[in-house]
Design an enzyme around this catalytic site. Structure first.
Site, short mmCIF file in Angstrom:
data_model
loop_
_atom_site.label_atom_id
_atom_site.label_comp_id
_atom_site.label_asym_id
_atom_site.label_seq_id
_atom_site.Cartn_x
_atom_site.Cartn_y
_atom_site.Cartn_z
N ALA A 179 44.88 45.35 48.27
CA ALA A 179 45.21 44.40 47.11
C ALA A 179 46.34 43.31 47.52
O ALA A 179 46.09 42.23 47.00
CB ALA A 179 45.58 45.45 45.84
N GLY A 180 47.48 43.96 48.11
CA GLY A 180 48.29 42.86 48.74
C GLY A 180 47.87 41.72 49.29
O GLY A 180 47.90 40.47 49.32
N HIS B 263 49.02 47.37 41.08
CA HIS B 263 49.14 46.10 41.80
C HIS B 263 48.73 44.91 40.93
O HIS B 263 49.55 43.94 40.90
CB HIS B 263 48.36 45.96 43.10
CG HIS B 263 48.71 44.62 43.81
ND1 HIS B 263 49.95 44.42 44.66
CD2 HIS B 263 48.05 43.39 43.90
CE1 HIS B 263 49.83 43.38 44.96
NE2 HIS B 263 48.80 42.71 44.79
N GLY B 264 47.88 44.87 40.23
CA GLY B 264 47.59 43.91 39.27
C GLY B 264 48.34 43.74 38.15
O GLY B 264 48.80 42.55 37.89
N ILE B 265 48.82 44.88 37.55
CA ILE B 265 49.86 44.73 36.17
C ILE B 265 51.14 44.26 36.96
O ILE B 265 51.70 43.24 36.46
CB ILE B 265 49.89 45.97 35.75
CG1 ILE B 265 48.67 46.61 35.31
CG2 ILE B 265 51.24 46.10 34.99
CD1 ILE B 265 48.81 47.99 34.84
N GLY B 266 51.71 44.71 38.28
CA GLY B 266 52.85 44.09 38.80
C GLY B 266 52.67 42.66 39.33
O GLY B 266 53.87 42.02 38.90
N HIS C 53 51.32 59.61 42.07
CA HIS C 53 51.09 58.32 41.48
C HIS C 53 49.83 58.07 41.34
O HIS C 53 49.23 57.18 40.79
CB HIS C 53 51.49 57.23 42.85
CG HIS C 53 53.02 57.31 42.77
ND1 HIS C 53 53.60 57.91 43.77
CD2 HIS C 53 54.06 56.52 42.14
CE1 HIS C 53 54.98 57.71 43.64
NE2 HIS C 53 55.17 56.78 42.65
N ARG D 215 50.77 53.76 49.18
CA ARG D 215 50.22 54.98 49.00
C ARG D 215 48.95 55.35 49.65
O ARG D 215 48.36 56.41 49.58
CB ARG D 215 49.87 54.82 47.34
CG ARG D 215 50.93 54.29 46.48
CD ARG D 215 51.58 55.23 45.96
NE ARG D 215 52.93 54.91 45.67
CZ ARG D 215 53.59 54.11 44.66
NH1 ARG D 215 52.66 53.58 43.77
NH2 ARG D 215 54.79 54.12 44.61
N SER E 250 55.59 45.51 45.82
CA SER E 250 55.03 44.08 45.83
C SER E 250 56.14 43.07 45.16
O SER E 250 56.33 42.16 45.43
CB SER E 250 54.00 44.13 44.45
OG SER E 250 52.98 44.70 45.14
#
Length: 582
Positions: free
Chosen positions: A562-563, A409-412, A218, A548, A452
């Protein structure tokens, strides 16, 4: 980096349309989700469904075909498909004999495929799953269930496809597929980073003479950054680590895959295999078959992996059965002629995230000044405001995630919030506050993919699900709802404080809410926001136990999660709306 794309937010949809169009003799697209379905699948058998994030082509869509998978559920770039995509894709190929899922062992895939199975089981469809976990570098043998699935997917999918096509029962297919998984070992290295479409810098940077050892698929960093060595020295080290972990001895027989990660040439793969074969010969291990190819890639990442698949009589028979798809074939099985195929209409699908649909909505409040409770209409507008806030922070969240993850994460989050916003904009006039939260959460859960999607969808959905309808919520009601959501998230994801996840921000925020339910709604939310912000700061001290970043171990220290950051932004948005300081 120049990529041959149009709008970066439409990459998966346009790739899917081109792929189906090019190979329409073999495949069709599911009409409503990003599922690739074989036109030539055998009847009256167990269905094999594979899947995972896009960006690894030809895995997973390129392993649908005769003697292989019946269908593939495809997620966004480096993100697992959402539960609805998994459910609809599998339902389309079920023939009443059950469905087996094969996919890599990653948090997002595990959560989303589990939920997809729950949906199918609710329809009376029997399911099982086998999570590929061949990466010996990602966890020690006593934690084998934490290992990632990388190029070993090829051998496990091949075995499962052959077992299904041979007419075995769901129980037997599962048994032999698990055997194939347990007989597969892989290790990889990266010589150059991958770059997500639409992101202006790579996921990580490497010096001129550096490599990432123990690389995943990934784009996440390896378990060790080290200096480059000659091919023979590097291959010897990789082979030695596989042999320390594998149950291989003189006289055994294996299949070998030397897999390129995206930008590695066949020349380099052949040089690597030359040394692998020399070492196998020295150890008295026979080679039944070899592949030098790029089957499991990570965009344009440089580097390669070595996979050894130990055979016994049963596995050898299944491996030798013929199969065919445009990117992988064994035996004499080539499919239909082009003249036998009808032209398909162009394939179009709604993008995961539409960059042209980011205009902030007109947010209203029931009155000016501080709110003391939330009506259904206030809750709807508050969640729309939060959605706009998170969408605006897409690049910020991407940057945080890229430091120790795969940068998705930002895109999701932006994509999920956009879907939630669209749903909320249609709900004007709703009187039940819980229904507003549940609708927003369900929209996120069914659309986001990745870990997410399940986790942040549950943040809104789980606490409101099955609650008695209420027209207004006070501080204590909201605290109870978030406690219920936290419990559901931890039950599903198993994370605790200190594991470097969104729980590090959510758990202290919920505790702060419960400690301040006797105060005003605004005061309670201020305390929750402060606790969430401190939770984000605390994640910098932790090693990651999930996601990851877990393979980085102490190298993840110093970076925020990030979460957790998204949780803080959500509580900040709640406080800003209630305080009338948007």
């Amino acid at each position: 980096m120049k990529k041959i794309i149009n709008n970066p937010d439409h990459v998966v949809d346009e790739m899917m349309a081109g792929y189906i169009s090019a190979y329409r003799r073999y495949f069709e697209k599911h009409p409503s989700v990003n599922g690739v379905i074989s036109k030539q699948r055998r009847k009256d058998k167990v269905a094999l469904v594979i899947g995972g994030g896009s960006g690894h082509e030809p895995m997973f869509s390129g392993f649908v075909g005769k003697g292989l998978a019946d269908a593939a559920a495809c997620g966004n770039i480096f993100a697992s498909p959402d539960p609805n995509t998994i459910y609809e894709t599998a339902k389309a190929v079920d023939q009443g004999k059950g469905v087996i899922f094969v996919y890599g062992c990653y948090a997002g895939d595990n959560l989303n495929f589990d939920m997809g199975e729950e949906f199918l089981n609710g329809d009376g469809i029997a399911t099982t799953h086998v999570r590929v976990r061949d990466d010996v570098a990602s966890a020690p043998k006593d934690r084998i269930e934490d290992r990632r699935g990388i190029a070993g997917d090829v051998f496990v999918v091949k075995t499962a496809g052959a077992a299904c096509d041979s007419g075995r029962s769901l129980e037997e297919v599962t048994r032999v597929t698990e055997k194939a998984r347990d007989n597969t070992r892989t290790i990889g290295v990266a010589t150059a980073p991958a770059q997500l479409p639409g992101v202006d810098k790579p996921i990580f940077e490497l010096g001129e003479n550096e490599i990432e050892y123990g690389m995943g698929l990934h784009g996440e960093r390896g378990v060790l950054r080290t200096t480059w060595e000659d091919a023979d020295v590097l291959v010897t080290k990789m082979y030695g680590q596989i042999m320390e972990d594998a149950d291989l001895k003189s006289g055994d027989e294996v299949c070998v895959l030397v897999n390129g990660l995206g930008s590695t040439t066949i020349t380099e793969l052949a040089i690597a295999y030359r040394k692998v074969k020399e070492l196998l010969d020295k150890d008295g291990i026979k080679v039944h078959d070899t592949d030098l190819n790029s089957y499991c890639t990570s965009q344009e990442m440089g580097g390669f992996s070595i996979t050894l698949f130990k055979l016994d009589d049963e596995l050898k028979e299944l491996y030798d059965m013929p199969c065919y798809c445009p990117y992988y074939a064994k035996g004499e099985l080539t499919g239909a002629n082009m003249s036998d195929v009808e032209e398909n209409a162009p394939v179009e699908a709604e993008p995961e995230f539409d960059e042209n649909d980011v205009e902030e909505a007109a947010v209203t409040r029931s009155r000016a000044g501080e709110l003391t409770e939330l009506s259904a209409e206030d809750a709807r507008n508050m969640l729309i405001y939060i959605a706009d806030k998170v969408i605006a922070q897409k690049l910020y969240l991407t940057e945080i995630d890229s430091a120790i993850g795969d940068g998705d994460h930002g895109i999701g989050m932006a994509g999920g919030m956009q879907k939630a916003k669209r749903k909320l904009l249609q709900m004007q006039g709703t009187e039940d506050v819980y229904a507003v939260f549940a609708a927003a959460g369900k929209a996120m859960l069914l659309s986001m993919g990745g870990a997410s999607g399940v986790i942040f969808g549950s943040l809104y959905l789980a606490g409101a699900k099955d609650a008695e309808p209420k027209s207004v919520l006070g501080a204590a009601d909201i605290a109870r709802m978030e406690r219920k959501s936290l419990g559901a998230i931890q039950d599903r994801g198993k994370a605790e404080i200190g594991d470097k996840t969104m729980v590090d921000a959510l758990a202290p925020a919920v505790a702060a809410m419960e400690a301040n339910t006797d105060k005003t709604l605004l005061e309670m939310l201020k305390k929750a926001e402060e606790a969430a912000k401190q939770g984000v700061e605390d994640t910098k001290k932790y090693q990651a136990k999930f996601g990851r970043a877990k393979s980085l171990m102490e190298r993840a220290i110093g970076y925020q999660d990030a979460g957790a950051t998204s949780v803080w932004l959500i509580f900040q948005g709640m406080r800003e709306f209630v305080e009338d300081k948007m």
